[in-house]
Motif scaffolding. Structure first.
Motif, PDB file in Angstrom:
ATOM      1  N   SER A  41     -68.608   3.791 -30.390  1.00  0.00           N
ATOM      2  CA  SER A  41     -69.476   3.302 -31.446  1.00  0.00           C
ATOM      3  C   SER A  41     -69.633   1.793 -31.445  1.00  0.00           C
ATOM      4  O   SER A  41     -68.740   1.048 -31.022  1.00  0.00           O
ATOM      5  CB  SER A  41     -68.916   3.741 -32.800  1.00  0.00           C
ATOM      6  OG  SER A  41     -67.572   3.294 -32.929  1.00  0.00           O
ATOM      7  N   GLU A 100     -66.116   8.163 -33.609  1.00  0.00           N
ATOM      8  CA  GLU A 100     -67.259   7.627 -34.347  1.00  0.00           C
ATOM      9  C   GLU A 100     -68.586   7.952 -33.667  1.00  0.00           C
ATOM     10  O   GLU A 100     -69.618   7.417 -34.072  1.00  0.00           O
ATOM     11  CB  GLU A 100     -67.119   6.110 -34.543  1.00  0.00           C
ATOM     12  CG  GLU A 100     -66.129   5.759 -35.639  1.00  0.00           C
ATOM     13  CD  GLU A 100     -66.127   4.269 -35.979  1.00  0.00           C
ATOM     14  OE1 GLU A 100     -65.648   3.934 -37.081  1.00  0.00           O
ATOM     15  OE2 GLU A 100     -66.586   3.446 -35.166  1.00  0.00           O
ATOM     16  N   PRO A 157     -73.408   6.045 -39.521  1.00  0.00           N
ATOM     17  CA  PRO A 157     -73.442   6.114 -38.051  1.00  0.00           C
ATOM     18  C   PRO A 157     -74.666   5.481 -37.397  1.00  0.00           C
ATOM     19  O   PRO A 157     -74.553   4.849 -36.344  1.00  0.00           O
ATOM     20  CB  PRO A 157     -73.393   7.616 -37.769  1.00  0.00           C
ATOM     21  CG  PRO A 157     -72.772   8.209 -38.985  1.00  0.00           C
ATOM     22  CD  PRO A 157     -73.239   7.369 -40.125  1.00  0.00           C
TER      23      PRO A 157
END
Length: 307
Positions: free
Chosen positions: A11, A142, A113
């Motif tokens: 992420s 993530e 996200p």
């Protein structure tokens, strides 16, 4: 000689940080500091931590076609990380994390996200080639779990060590745990996964329970105390951390992960890699923010010399 390459598939978030004397109660409003927008995300943090310490690091991820995405790419690139396999999405914003930090240096984090949610196996495309010849592949939770699992499969098949940070914690397929070469969790996550409380049953029982999931090598972080290393059939080993006055613990776990990956790629034994990672994590706690608090080689050397 350059150590084998580290590939982080994970992420990238813009961290929106506000400092406050204490955390608000439900329904309560407090006044905080000016809003700071800084580069973050567990995957990007791990990549920066390893890159600043001289690692050969490639980041695989996704950002939006926006200012936050540019901020993240620049932070990675300036830390020596290869950003050519970070996709830009024009249909979604860059991921964000809303972070509050109190006067004790503790934090709360809520993640949106954004583009990280688009990092699905079918959209990674040519970026999969980053795994070719990798020494260590770093993963966290993530990004979509299908991507984490597929990366673990491909990384293990390519002969890389798969280093999984089981965070943000949640249920994962047993296949993922079995494809993991080294698992990184905190003591609460270890207790939940093993269904054994280390404080009550001891670390030997925890290690035995983790082995039942196919996990033979793990590092369990224990906050300011350091970590416990589980390596095969050997007795678990406690690794203390340097004592510091914590300013901000945001991203310290990611600094630990990046440093651990760096030393494992260089061929260190797991306990030695954990000892190095504990030092880097402690250093990170002495500065504000995540990536901004990570040391380069010179800064870490000065930190060690002081101790």
């Amino acid at each position: 000689m350059q150590s084998p390459r580290i590939v982080v598939v994970g992420s990238l978030n813009a961290d929106l940080v506000v400092r406050t004397a204490r955390f608000p109660q439900p329904g309560e409003t407090l006044t905080g500091s000016e809003l700071a927008v800084i580069p973050g995300g567990k995957g990007a943090n791990q990549a920066v931590a390893a890159g600043r310490l001289g690692g050969d690091v490639t980041m695989v991820g996704a950002v939006g076609d926006d200012a936050h995405g540019s901020l993240l790419r620049e932070s990675l690139s300036s830390s020596g990380v290869d950003v050519t396999r970070i996709a830009r999405r024009d249909d979604v914003a860059t991921g964000t994390a809303v972070i509050t930090v109190d006067d004790a240096g503790e934090n709360t984090i809520i993640v949106s996200p954004g583009a990280n949610g688009t990092l699905t196996p079918d959209r990674i495309g040519e970026a999969w080639t980053a795994l070719d010849g990798a020494g260590v592949v770093c993963l966290c939770l993530e990004v979509p779990i299908d991507t984490v699992l597929e990366t673990a499969r491909r990384g293990a098949a390519a002969g890389a060590l798969v280093l999984l940070n089981l965070s943000p914690y949640g249920p994962v397929p047993e296949e993922l745990l079995q494809a993991t070469g080294v698992l990184l969790v905190n003591e609460h996550e270890a207790a939940d996964l093993a269904r054994v409380d280390p404080e009550e049953a001891g670390w030997e029982a925890t290690a035995t329970a983790l082995r039942s999931h196919g996990i033979r090598r793990a590092v369990v972080t224990t906050g300011a105390a350091g970590s416990v290393v589980i390596d095969g059939e050997a007795d678990p080993t406690s690794v203390p951390s340097p004592t510091v006055d914590a300013v901000d613990t945001t991203g310290c776990g990611d600094a630990f992960m990046g440093a651990l990956a760096l030393r494992l790629a260089a061929g260190d034994e797991l306990v030695d890699a954990a000892r190095f990672a504990s030092t880097v994590g402690s250093y990170a706690a002495t500065g504000a923010g995540a990536q901004a608090s990570y040391p380069d080689q010179e800064q870490l050397a000065a930190f060690l010399e002081q101790r």
